[in-house]
Design an enzyme around this catalytic site. Structure first.
Site, PDB file in Angstrom:
ATOM      1  N   CYS A   1      -0.087   1.586  12.613  1.00 25.18           N
ATOM      2  CA  CYS A   1       0.245   0.506  11.676  1.00 25.18           C
ATOM      3  C   CYS A   1      -0.109  -0.769  12.405  1.00 25.18           C
ATOM      4  O   CYS A   1       0.282  -0.956  13.566  1.00 25.18           O
ATOM      5  CB  CYS A   1       1.728   0.534  11.302  1.00 25.18           C
ATOM      6  SG  CYS A   1       2.288  -0.972  10.461  1.00 25.18           S
TER       7      CYS A   1
ATOM      8  N   LYS B   1       8.234  -6.309   9.256  1.00 28.97           N
ATOM      9  CA  LYS B   1       7.762  -7.102   8.120  1.00 28.97           C
ATOM     10  C   LYS B   1       8.696  -8.276   7.821  1.00 28.97           C
ATOM     11  O   LYS B   1       8.241  -9.328   7.364  1.00 28.97           O
ATOM     12  CB  LYS B   1       7.597  -6.212   6.886  1.00 28.97           C
ATOM     13  CG  LYS B   1       6.363  -5.330   6.958  1.00 28.97           C
ATOM     14  CD  LYS B   1       6.103  -4.598   5.663  1.00 28.97           C
ATOM     15  CE  LYS B   1       4.824  -3.794   5.734  1.00 28.97           C
ATOM     16  NZ  LYS B   1       3.609  -4.621   5.892  1.00 28.97           N
TER      17      LYS B   1
ATOM     18  N   CYS C   1      -5.261  -2.986   8.116  1.00 35.44           N
ATOM     19  CA  CYS C   1      -4.178  -2.231   7.480  1.00 35.44           C
ATOM     20  C   CYS C   1      -4.610  -0.781   7.453  1.00 35.44           C
ATOM     21  O   CYS C   1      -5.626  -0.449   6.827  1.00 35.44           O
ATOM     22  CB  CYS C   1      -3.896  -2.729   6.071  1.00 35.44           C
ATOM     23  SG  CYS C   1      -2.681  -1.708   5.181  1.00 35.44           S
TER      24      CYS C   1
ATOM     25  N   ARG D   1       0.807  -1.211   0.000  1.00 38.09           N
ATOM     26  CA  ARG D   1       0.000   0.000   0.000  1.00 38.09           C
ATOM     27  C   ARG D   1       0.842   1.263   0.000  1.00 38.09           C
ATOM     28  O   ARG D   1       0.526   2.250  -0.650  1.00 38.09           O
ATOM     29  CB  ARG D   1      -0.940   0.007   1.220  1.00 38.09           C
ATOM     30  CG  ARG D   1      -2.136  -0.918   1.113  1.00 38.09           C
ATOM     31  CD  ARG D   1      -1.800  -2.380   1.129  1.00 38.09           C
ATOM     32  NE  ARG D   1      -1.047  -2.772   2.322  1.00 38.09           N
ATOM     33  CZ  ARG D   1      -0.230  -3.832   2.364  1.00 38.09           C
ATOM     34  NH1 ARG D   1      -0.052  -4.601   1.293  1.00 38.09           N
ATOM     35  NH2 ARG D   1       0.431  -4.141   3.469  1.00 38.09           N
TER      36      ARG D   1
ATOM     37  N   THR E   1       3.296   3.858   9.185  1.00 33.65           N
ATOM     38  CA  THR E   1       4.120   3.870   7.982  1.00 33.65           C
ATOM     39  C   THR E   1       4.108   5.269   7.378  1.00 33.65           C
ATOM     40  O   THR E   1       3.199   6.069   7.627  1.00 33.65           O
ATOM     41  CB  THR E   1       3.595   2.885   6.929  1.00 33.65           C
ATOM     42  OG1 THR E   1       2.305   3.336   6.478  1.00 33.65           O
ATOM     43  CG2 THR E   1       3.483   1.475   7.484  1.00 33.65           C
TER      44      THR E   1
ATOM     45  N   THR F   1      -2.975   1.881   6.121  1.00 36.54           N
ATOM     46  CA  THR F   1      -2.719   2.542   4.835  1.00 36.54           C
ATOM     47  C   THR F   1      -3.780   2.185   3.806  1.00 36.54           C
ATOM     48  O   THR F   1      -4.104   2.990   2.932  1.00 36.54           O
ATOM     49  CB  THR F   1      -1.314   2.186   4.313  1.00 36.54           C
ATOM     50  OG1 THR F   1      -0.370   2.273   5.382  1.00 36.54           O
ATOM     51  CG2 THR F   1      -0.897   3.144   3.215  1.00 36.54           C
TER      52      THR F   1
END
Length: 254
Positions: free
Chosen positions: A215, A182, A87, A52, A138, A89
């Protein structure tokens, strides 16, 4: 006979964030046995959903909206009627508006719970005195302005880290291929956790009365509920509670 409502979770953004949301749904449900837990479906198809953040930042033309809409439609075909996307984003209008447009074209009947709006409702309900929040997220979420726009309408100011700290500390704690969440989600590396804690403390020092873990992978690293006098708020847990409230409110823990 009452139709059974099924919660759908759009996973894979990242994969552990989807699992974490499911765990929080279980945690927030009043249940004394297996059978008393709520029906839910997690679809985690990470290879199908483009990242994203590059799209939101203009570094990619690959909008994840079609993949997200298809996953939602698959959830619907399998019985889900209320959907959560863990999520932040993905809630940026440039993505979410396109998702909703595709769902309308397909005559979808699902209800999509908006995590950012639910976070605003939560703040008003539980922290009405808070006027300034800090945001750890993010760079895609920060620059999309989704929290800033949603919360400013409620009279709440959003503080974000300075650009250098956002890029070199917060964003790297999530994305760095060696130590970022991640790449290493279970367990999270001590370096990623410490970077996020440092940025969190800096926001508190600048006047943040509460910190939003904006996030859905940051709660894998930050488990504190308070830093000094400032509350640490997890929108993923808020989303979990909103999904229960939208389906089986009588089963929601107080």
């Amino acid at each position: 006979m009452k139709t059974e409502l099924v919660i759908g979770v759009v996973g894979g953004m990242g994969p552990y964030a989807g699992i974490d949301l499911v765990r929080k749904i279980l945690d927030e449900t009043q249940a004394g046995s297996d059978q008393e837990h709520l029906p839910l479906i997690l679809f985690s198809l990470p290879s199908k959903v483009p990242d994203r953040t590059p799209f939101v930042l203009g570094a990619s033309v690959d909008n994840p909206a079609p993949a997200l809409a298809e996953i939602i439609l698959q959830l619907e075909r399998n019985g889900a009627s209320v959907i959560g996307m863990p999520c932040n984003t993905a809630h940026a209008p440039i993505i979410l508006d396109a998702v909703r447009s595709i769902l309308r074209e397909k005559a979808s009947g699902v209800r999509l719970i908006h995590m950012i709006q639910e976070t605003g409702v939560f703040l008003q309900r539980h922290y009405p005195e808070v006027r300034t929040v800090g945001l750890l997220a993010t760079t895609g979420t920060v620059r999309s302005g989704i929290y800033q726009e949603s919360l400013s309408a409620l009279g709440i100011r959003v503080l974000v880290p300075p650009d250098a700290e956002q890029e070199e500390v917060v964003h790297r704690a999530i994305y760095d291929p060696q130590y970022g969440i991640k790449a290493r989600s279970s367990p999270v590396t001590e370096q990623a956790r410490q970077f996020l804690l440092d940025a969190l403390h800096h926001l508190v020092e600048r006047g943040a009365e509460a910190i939003l873990l904006g996030c859905t992978e940051i709660p894998l690293a930050i488990h504190e509920t308070r830093i000094g006098q400032s509350a640490v708020i997890d929108p993923s847990r808020i989303l979990a509670r909103a999904l229960i409230e939208a389906t089986y409110p009588e089963r929601l823990k107080s």
